[in-house]
Design an enzyme around this catalytic site. Sequence first.
Site, mmCIF file in Angstrom:
data_model
loop_
_atom_site.group_PDB
_atom_site.id
_atom_site.type_symbol
_atom_site.label_atom_id
_atom_site.label_comp_id
_atom_site.label_asym_id
_atom_site.label_seq_id
_atom_site.Cartn_x
_atom_site.Cartn_y
_atom_site.Cartn_z
ATOM 1 N N TYR A 1 -1.877 -0.472 10.689
ATOM 2 C CA TYR A 1 -2.255 -1.163 9.173
ATOM 3 C C TYR A 1 -1.093 -0.305 8.190
ATOM 4 C CZ TYR A 1 -4.132 -1.610 4.079
ATOM 5 O OH TYR A 1 -4.468 -2.262 2.832
ATOM 6 N N SER B 1 0.689 -1.266 0.438
ATOM 7 C CA SER B 1 0.001 -0.256 0.106
ATOM 8 C C SER B 1 0.800 1.370 0.109
ATOM 9 C CB SER B 1 -1.024 0.360 1.253
ATOM 10 O OG SER B 1 -1.688 1.198 1.280
#
Length: 283
Positions: free
Chosen positions: A179, A166
């Site tokens: 995250y 990501s």
Amino acid sequence: MQKNVLNTDLTGKVAVVTGAGGVLCSAFSRTLARAGAKVALLDLNEQAAAAVASQITAEGGKAKAYACNVLDKAACDRTAEAVARDFGPCDILVNGAGGNNPRATTDKEYFEPGDLDADVKSFFDLDADGVSFVFNLNFLGTLLPTQAFAKQMIGRAGCNILNVSSMNAFTPLTKIPAYSGAKAAVSNLTQWLAVHFSKVEIRVNALAPGFFSTQQNAKLLFHEDGTPTPRTGKILAATPMGRFGEAKELEGGLLFLLNNEAAGFITGVVLPIDGGFSAYAGV
């Protein structure tokens, strides 16, 4: 079936996709099938994966859904054995399972005086179990399927592992520390695996999507009535192309990194697909 954008030919290859019932990974699965691969769709929600498998077979492709908990090593091993029986040994593993959890998310971007006593969830209120869940889902949820399926790749040229990282891995976003940290770990693991498997001809790379609207981030991006949150406004202002990405726009990067002719000397790369987000300094 439709041709893929790069005409990458995966005919006869066995591709395994984890998290295949989700928005992005279901698109990955369809793309791989259109390129000729036999696709094993793994998801904790077997029904969601089965729906995608049905779409693929309706288009003339080969696909089957499997219920699999990527945090359970024994389950990953059993599924790897089942896929080998049904399709043959794995050639391509796409580790797409992952996500965030509200228990590991702060309410505000910045800590301010008074937040300790206010009715807000600050850094100090993050739930340890929630943080562990997010980290495990993304990191262990990549490591354990790799242990299960990479065994089938050893001694067979042209095999690939593709992880899903990501943009959080490059620069952490506010509110989602677990995250962001977990995806940074996925990028690091991608490089580690690329080196570790380099002598047995397994290439390992990753995609790093920018901002795509999915079920997992919907509550951060949109109010219940569908209107955008202030966070959405900040994201789009920091994305030079001024919009969210669409799942189909990951197809080129996916097929390129899996193409052994076009990308045969590429391993250990984390490829941003982000509309220019990582290039923009804000001024």
